[in-house]
Structure formats: C-alpha cells, structure tokens
Scaffold this active site. Structure first.
Site, PDB file in Angstrom:
ATOM      1  N   LYS A  57       0.835  -1.209   0.000  1.00  0.00           N
ATOM      2  CA  LYS A  57       0.000   0.000   0.000  1.00  0.00           C
ATOM      3  C   LYS A  57       0.870   1.260   0.000  1.00  0.00           C
ATOM      4  O   LYS A  57       2.038   1.225   0.420  1.00  0.00           O
ATOM      5  CB  LYS A  57      -0.944  -0.008   1.199  1.00  0.00           C
ATOM      6  CG  LYS A  57      -0.249   0.087   2.545  1.00  0.00           C
ATOM      7  CD  LYS A  57      -1.204  -0.183   3.697  1.00  0.00           C
ATOM      8  CE  LYS A  57      -0.471  -0.070   5.011  1.00  0.00           C
ATOM      9  NZ  LYS A  57      -1.192  -0.692   6.124  1.00  0.00           N
ATOM     10  N   TYR A 115      16.054  30.131   5.192  1.00  0.00           N
ATOM     11  CA  TYR A 115      14.896  30.927   5.629  1.00  0.00           C
ATOM     12  C   TYR A 115      15.026  31.283   7.096  1.00  0.00           C
ATOM     13  O   TYR A 115      15.283  30.429   7.941  1.00  0.00           O
ATOM     14  CB  TYR A 115      13.597  30.159   5.396  1.00  0.00           C
ATOM     15  CG  TYR A 115      13.141  30.182   3.954  1.00  0.00           C
ATOM     16  CD1 TYR A 115      12.798  31.382   3.329  1.00  0.00           C
ATOM     17  CD2 TYR A 115      13.040  29.011   3.221  1.00  0.00           C
ATOM     18  CE1 TYR A 115      12.374  31.411   2.011  1.00  0.00           C
ATOM     19  CE2 TYR A 115      12.608  29.020   1.900  1.00  0.00           C
ATOM     20  CZ  TYR A 115      12.283  30.232   1.298  1.00  0.00           C
ATOM     21  OH  TYR A 115      11.861  30.255  -0.001  1.00  0.00           O
TER      22      TYR A 115
HETATM   23  C1  LIG Z   1      -0.408  -1.755   6.858  1.00  0.00           C
HETATM   24  C2  LIG Z   1      -1.052  -3.011   7.294  1.00  0.00           C
HETATM   25  C3  LIG Z   1      -0.294  -4.165   7.541  1.00  0.00           C
HETATM   26  C4  LIG Z   1       1.223  -4.199   7.521  1.00  0.00           C
HETATM   27  O1  LIG Z   1       1.745  -3.741   8.748  1.00  0.00           O
HETATM   28  P1  LIG Z   1       3.341  -3.738   8.992  1.00  0.00           P
HETATM   29  O2  LIG Z   1       3.472  -3.263  10.385  1.00  0.00           O
HETATM   30  O3  LIG Z   1       3.912  -2.781   7.999  1.00  0.00           O
HETATM   31  O4  LIG Z   1       3.821  -5.122   8.769  1.00  0.00           O
HETATM   32  C5  LIG Z   1      -0.975  -5.336   7.820  1.00  0.00           C
HETATM   33  N1  LIG Z   1      -2.319  -5.350   7.893  1.00  0.00           N
HETATM   34  C6  LIG Z   1      -3.073  -4.255   7.696  1.00  0.00           C
HETATM   35  C7  LIG Z   1      -4.550  -4.354   7.805  1.00  0.00           C
HETATM   36  C8  LIG Z   1      -2.470  -3.041   7.404  1.00  0.00           C
HETATM   37  O5  LIG Z   1      -3.220  -1.951   7.231  1.00  0.00           O
END
Ligand SMILES: *Cc1c(COP(=O)(O)O)cnc(C)c1O
Length: 338
Positions: free
Chosen positions: A33, A248
């Site tokens: 994701k 800045y």
């Molecule tokens: C993002 C996510 C994961 C992965 O989590 P990590 O800590 O990066 O391994 C797993 N399950 C869900 C539902 C998530 O949203």
C-alpha cells in the site's frame, strides 16, 4: 536529481528472514500500500515477483490494477470501486460494504478484535455471513489487525484470543452456509516476529520486508536490512565566514569559516521540515538551518550526498515513525534498483 536507491539483496535478505519465520513464501502477503511504503509500487512488485511472492495487499483498486500481473492474489484494504479481476479480494470493513459491492467478486471479512478502527463487531459475525450469502458474494477470508503488536503488553494475547474465537465461529458459519474453506490472517510484521511462527493461513507483512522493525527492547528482534536509501545532488556551494546565517529566517549561524552546499532535496520531496534541526546524515552531517521546499544545506562539497539509509534514524530525529518517513517520499523521485 535527488533519487532513491533500492537494494535488491537487502530486500531478498528480509524476505528470507520472513519466510524462515512464517514457514513458507506462500504464506507471505506483501503489503504494497501507499506506493509500497514509498519504495515504489512497480519496483517492489517486480522484485517480489522475482523472489517468488504470489500474494499482495494494497489500499486501493487502482494500486491492485497496477500490480495485477505480478501476483495471484491481491487483498484490497479499503476500496469498493468495481473491477472485474478474479485475483482481487475486497475487504468488508463494515456491514454496509456488503451492499456497496457489485457481484461477482471475492470478499474478505475484517473483524474488530480490539483495535476499534475498521472491521465488523464480533457479535455481527453471523449477520455478516447471512448478508454475504444473500448478496452471493464469494467469501474467501476472515481477518483482523493488531493494535499493539510492537508493545510488551497483554493486549497482544487478548487480541489473539479474540481472533481464535472468531476463527472457530467463522468455521462453523462457513460450514452452515456451505462456503468454501476460509483463509484466516491476523499478523503484521511485529506480530509475526513476536509469535515466531505462523499459526494462521497467511501473514500481512509490510515494514519488515522493507528492513525495519521496532519492537520493545525486551522482545527479540530479527536482523533486517533497510532497502531504501535517499540521495541528493549538489546545486550550489559557497564558503561563508563565521557568524553568517543560512536559509529561511537564518536559523543556523556559522561558527567558523564553513563551506556549505545546497542539495536538491526538500519537503516537497518528502524530506520534512520537522526533521530539522536534529537531522544528521549517516556520515554525521547536520542539516544547516531550515529544510526548504526543494533545498537543504549541509557542510559538504560532495556532488552526491547520502541523505539517509535507515528511515528509523530519521524517524527518531524527526520524532515520528519510519512508516511516515518512508511514505512521505514522493513518487516523482526516481527509484533505481541495484
Ligand atoms: C499496513 C497493514 C499491515 C502491515 O503492517 P506492517 O506493520 O507494515 O507489517 C498489515 N495489515 C493491515 C490491515 C495493514 O493496514
């Protein structure tokens, strides 16, 4: 131009470590994701397929479509946009999602075992099955998510206990409705390494595959290797006398004669202002003054400067978490695999 280097050998090392812990590659659903945690969706999908990963987890249907050719199974966490791809599995985050989806499609039911973010309440499990059957959706899995897998607390055991109860209730319902056998999954990276094995059908692993894992100190940590490094290029250089102020609002004042270069990395690239003034590169160079939109200054004359190679260090300096440091990195930065 500022750019990102992705180390294939580190990624594969992390996947080896994850495989050894969960038992087999087939049990890994790699979380891709948000542009693969800033690493680049296509780049990571390509590497994962080369390694032999066949399952992915994404946020949106658009992401799923981008990587559809690389995987056999894609779990979409939060998007009910219709698409006709038999590899896609839509998450039901609430009962209303059952009505929102267009048949035929695969669905997985998320159940709230204690995080109170997404998922149906455990007491609605039977109603969810009934509605799924009525709507003629194809239920392929039931899952949940830990809220404190990285912390040394009893919540971890409490959520696992709740999920085991859900599993047994869901199995009974699956038989009653004559659904096909379900895939159950609970663990993310921290939970997998805490458990030390996989007692479900799959693990959803994100951050550990990218080489980062924060667990409370007393919990055993695997040796992982960060995959991503960020580099910037020198734009201009100047030698300043003592008591001159940089950037800045001139928040940094030179203490002696200093040769200072500007590099082409700034908050518009995802190198956030909040990292200054504590930010230091792996070579120990402090960022001098404010990070601007497209620039930041360091006492260096290098043409190409390593900004960071471990997002966890940046997270500590910037008082945030590695997930945020990585996902902040914008898609326009070129990614190169070495
Ligand atoms: C993002 C996510 C994961 C992965 O989590 P990590 O800590 O990066 O391994 C797993 N399950 C869900 C539902 C998530 O949203």
């Amino acid at each position: 131009m500022a750019h990102i280097i992705l180390k294939r050998s580190s990624f594969f090392h992390n996947l080896d470590t994850i495989t050894a812990t969960c038992g087999s590659k087939e049990k890994i659903a790699l979380v891709l994701k948000d542009n693969a945690y800033g690493h680049g969706l296509m780049e990571i999908a390509t590497l994962a397929a080369q390694y032999g990963i066949s399952k992915a987890v994404v946020r949106s249907v658009a992401e799923a479509q981008t990587v559809a050719d690389y995987f056999d199974y894609i779990l979409i966490l939060a998007d009910t946009t219709p698409a006709t791809n038999a590899k896609f599995h839509y998450t039901l985050n609430c009962l209303e999602d059952i009505e929102a989806l267009k048949v035929p499609c695969n669905v997985e039911l998320k159940v709230d075992t204690g995080m109170h973010r997404n998922g149906i309440a455990p007491e609605d499990l039977a109603e969810a099955f009934e509605r799924i059957a009525m709507k003629k959706l194809r239920l392929t899995g039931v899952f949940s998510h830990h809220r404190s897998a990285d912390a040394l607390s009893s919540e971890w055991f409490w959520q696992r206990h709740n999920f085991e109860q859900i599993k047994s209730d869901a199995r009974a319902l699956q038989k009653r409705y004559a659904f096909e056998p379900l895939s159950f999954h609970l663990n993310n990276s921290a939970a997998l390494f805490r458990e030390g094995s996989c007692r479900d059908d799959m693990v959803r692993v994100g951050i550990a595959a990218y080489g980062i894992l924060t667990l409370e100190r007393s919990l055993t940590k695997p040796t992982l290797q960060p995959v991503l490094s960020l580099y910037a290029h020198q734009i201009a250089s100047r030698t300043l006398r003592a008591q001159e102020r940089i950037g800045y609002n001139g928040t940094y004042t030179t203490t002696t004669v200093q040769t200072v270069s500007t590099y082409d990395i700034g908050y518009a690239d995802g190198f956030m202002r909040s990292y200054a003034p504590r930010f230091r590169t792996p070579e120990g160079l402090h960022v001098l003054g404010r990070i601007s939109m497209d620039n930041s200054s360091f006492e260096s004359t290098q043409k190409e400067l390593l900004i960071f190679d471990d997002a966890q260090d940046v997270a500590m300096q910037g008082k945030t978490i590695a997930y945020e440091v990585l996902t902040a990195l914008k898609p326009h930065l070129k990614r190169h695999i070495v």
